[in-house]
Write a protein that holds these residues in place. Structure first.
Motif, short mmCIF file in Angstrom:
data_model
loop_
_atom_site.label_atom_id
_atom_site.label_comp_id
_atom_site.label_asym_id
_atom_site.label_seq_id
_atom_site.Cartn_x
_atom_site.Cartn_y
_atom_site.Cartn_z
N THR A 1 5.76 8.47 2.68
CA THR A 1 5.41 7.73 3.89
C THR A 1 6.55 7.85 4.89
N ARG B 1 2.69 1.57 -3.41
CA ARG B 1 1.73 1.93 -4.47
C ARG B 1 1.44 3.43 -4.42
N SER B 2 1.23 3.95 -3.23
CA SER B 2 0.95 5.39 -3.10
C SER B 2 2.18 6.21 -3.49
N THR B 3 3.37 5.67 -3.27
CA THR B 3 4.61 6.36 -3.65
C THR B 3 4.75 6.46 -5.16
N SER C 1 2.29 5.88 -7.59
CA SER C 1 1.11 6.28 -8.37
C SER C 1 1.26 7.63 -9.08
N LYS D 1 0.83 -1.21 0.00
CA LYS D 1 0.00 0.00 0.00
C LYS D 1 0.86 1.26 0.00
N ASP D 2 1.91 1.26 0.82
CA ASP D 2 2.79 2.44 0.90
C ASP D 2 3.56 2.65 -0.40
#
Length: 515
Positions: free
Chosen positions: A293, A131-133, A135, A128-129
């Motif tokens: 993050t 992926r957000s980095t 995207s 999740k971390d």
């Protein structure tokens, strides 16, 4: 002594046999139908023996049973093959928190494998971390900024083909298109992910391209490694055996880490993946506030993302462009209709360079690429591992229990070739994706880039570079069958990739005379 050896060898063989079939009662216990496996090899032995491609095997397994859930075995691993779009939606979207992760080839404590550290195999909150980095690197605005680069590389590709005098004759130029299209995707990845300027048409044997070929072309030895990693993860880690060649791994580690060090020292900013990963570490003094993050990423974590982008983009994007080129060659009516759209755009541009907005507005080009993805999806299946127990009572009366650790398979190619969802599925028909028809396709019966939160993060990128290349190839050349063209296309059973047995042969005839 000889007798003792024979006895010990026989006992060892028997124990190996018993171990190899120890999971084969999995579906009987669940009361589910399943495909009878072969000891150790499971249901995909034809691929291991190079008799049939994995693509064709998956279609066969999908069609072997008409229920919503069917059991198959990948060697010893039981897989619950899902055959219902609504159940796909339930698993991949509504109950995503029960099916967050992909299964992994690697031991969880393996800290050296680049592929194990990639976004594709990361788990739970680490995924999740990351992926957000990543995207922000694949938004529409980033695609717009990358478009100019794709345009430039496409021009190099065209110039390479135009250097061949035969292309300007009626006999035309017969080309194995995989090589020069792979060089196109190679040069784009070199710049957008690694910040390198590579011209693989002038420097045919450049190191970046050679490493790409080495990583993506699986030998028998590499296939055996896959098999051993699937069954003996911990042993492979203890023995310090890596899936990919250590020379390749070290090359990518040095490439990325040296680039990051140089950029940090000289405050170099580029709109590429390395820049995003540097921001995630807070490596720029004036951008520490942009750190995505609070997680600290290791060097292997950072390089693993670039390696995955390279691994996926080098081969998969090239295959999509090659397959689209082949289908246009095999379907001259589709080729002619797409050419008309290209000529209309050329008129609107009035001699100016192709723009991002122009290519994104090409409806029929999009339909052609989508139909190619329907018929030839790059990912033949995607998987999920159950992380929390859950039970489904299906409308056909079937009760299916998913326990923690159970592995689910979503057979993408099975849905895409199912006549229930696509009439005459072997026909290449872009009209399936017209404004009038596209709503007739069930949403989860078309998923070329996967489905749900774990879909392919680079799908926009792959679509854009394919459209750019197809636009220019068709604008400049008529695509007709060559002597070695495989019509209809049949996949090479000895290859992991989607390639015909004798390669992608196409004849190119210039639409304009030589100047």
């Amino acid at each position: 002594m000889w007798i003792e050896f024979v006895i010990l060898f026989s006992v060892a063989l028997y124990l190996l046999y018993r171990w190899s079939i120890s999971t084969y009662d999995f579906f009987e216990k669940k009361g589910l139908p399943f495909s009878k496996p072969i000891p150790m090899l499971g249901n995909f032995y034809e691929m291991i023996l190079r008799r049939k491609s994995m693509f064709d095997i998956m279609v066969d397994k999908y069609n072997e049973h008409d229920g919503k859930v069917y059991g198959v075995f990948d060697q010893r691993q039981p897989l619950l093959l899902i055959r219902d779009p609504e159940l796909v939606k339930q698993i991949a979207i509504k109950d995503f928190d029960h099916f967050v992760n992909h299964r992994s080839l690697f031991d969880d404590n393996d800290s050296k494998e680049l592929f194990a550290a990639s976004l594709f195999l990361m788990k739970d909150n680490r995924w999740k971390d990351m992926r957000s980095t990543l995207s922000p690197a694949f938004t529409g605005s980033k695609m717009r900024s990358m478009f100019q680069l794709m345009n430039e590389v496409a021009q190099h590709t065209l110039a390479h083909v135009k250097k061949q005098p035969a292309v300007f004759t009626q006999q035309g130029l017969e080309l194995q298109v995989k090589d020069f299209i792979t060089r196109f995707t190679n040069d784009i990845i070199a710049s957008t992910a690694f910040g390198l300027q590579v011209n693989s048409y002038d420097n045919m044997d450049n190191e970046f391209y050679r490493m790409g070929k080495k990583v993506t072309q699986f030998s028998f030895k590499q296939n055996m490694k896959f098999m051993f990693f699937a069954n003996f993860k911990k042993l492979m880690r203890i023995l310090d055996i890596q899936l990919f060649d250590k020379e390749c791994t070290q090359y990518f580690m040095s490439l990325v880490l040296d680039a990051m060090k140089y950029r940090q020292q000289h405050n170099v900013h580029r709109p590429d993946m390395i820049h995003m990963l540097m921001e995630s570490r807070g490596m720029f003094k004036d951008q520490e506030h942009l750190k995505a993050t609070n997680r600290e990423w290791s060097d292997v974590d950072i390089v693993g993302q670039c390696f995955l982008f390279f691994f996926a983009g080098f081969e998969t994007s090239a295959a999509l462009t090659c397959l689209t080129t082949h289908e246009l060659m095999e379907n001259p009516d589709v080729q002619e209709k797409l050419l008309e759209e290209i000529q209309d755009v050329e008129q609107q541009l009035e001699g100016k360079t192709l723009t991002y907005d122009a290519i994104m507005g090409m409806r029929y080009l999009d339909m052609v690429v989508q139909e190619c993805l329907r018929k030839w999806p790059g990912a033949i299946a995607t998987d999920r591992v159950c992380t929390k127990d859950i039970t489904y009572n299906l409308d056909d009366g079937t009760k299916v229990e998913f326990k923690k650790g159970d592995c689910v398979w979503l057979p993408i190619v099975g849905f895409h070739r199912d006549p229930k969802y696509y009439e005459n599925p072997m026909k290449f028909d872009p009209e399936r994706f017209s404004e009038e028809n596209k709503d007739k396709i069930p949403p989860f019966a078309f998923m070329p880039f996967g489905v749900g939160p774990r879909n392919c993060i680079g799908s926009r990128f792959a679509l854009l570079e394919t459209k750019v290349m197809i636009y220019y190839l068709l604008r400049e050349f008529k695509l007709v069958p060559a002597k070695k063209s495989c019509i209809p296309l049949k996949l090479n059973p000895a290859s992991f990739q989607l390639v015909p047995k004798d390669g992608f042969w196409v004849k190119f005839i210039s639409r304009v005379p030589a100047s």
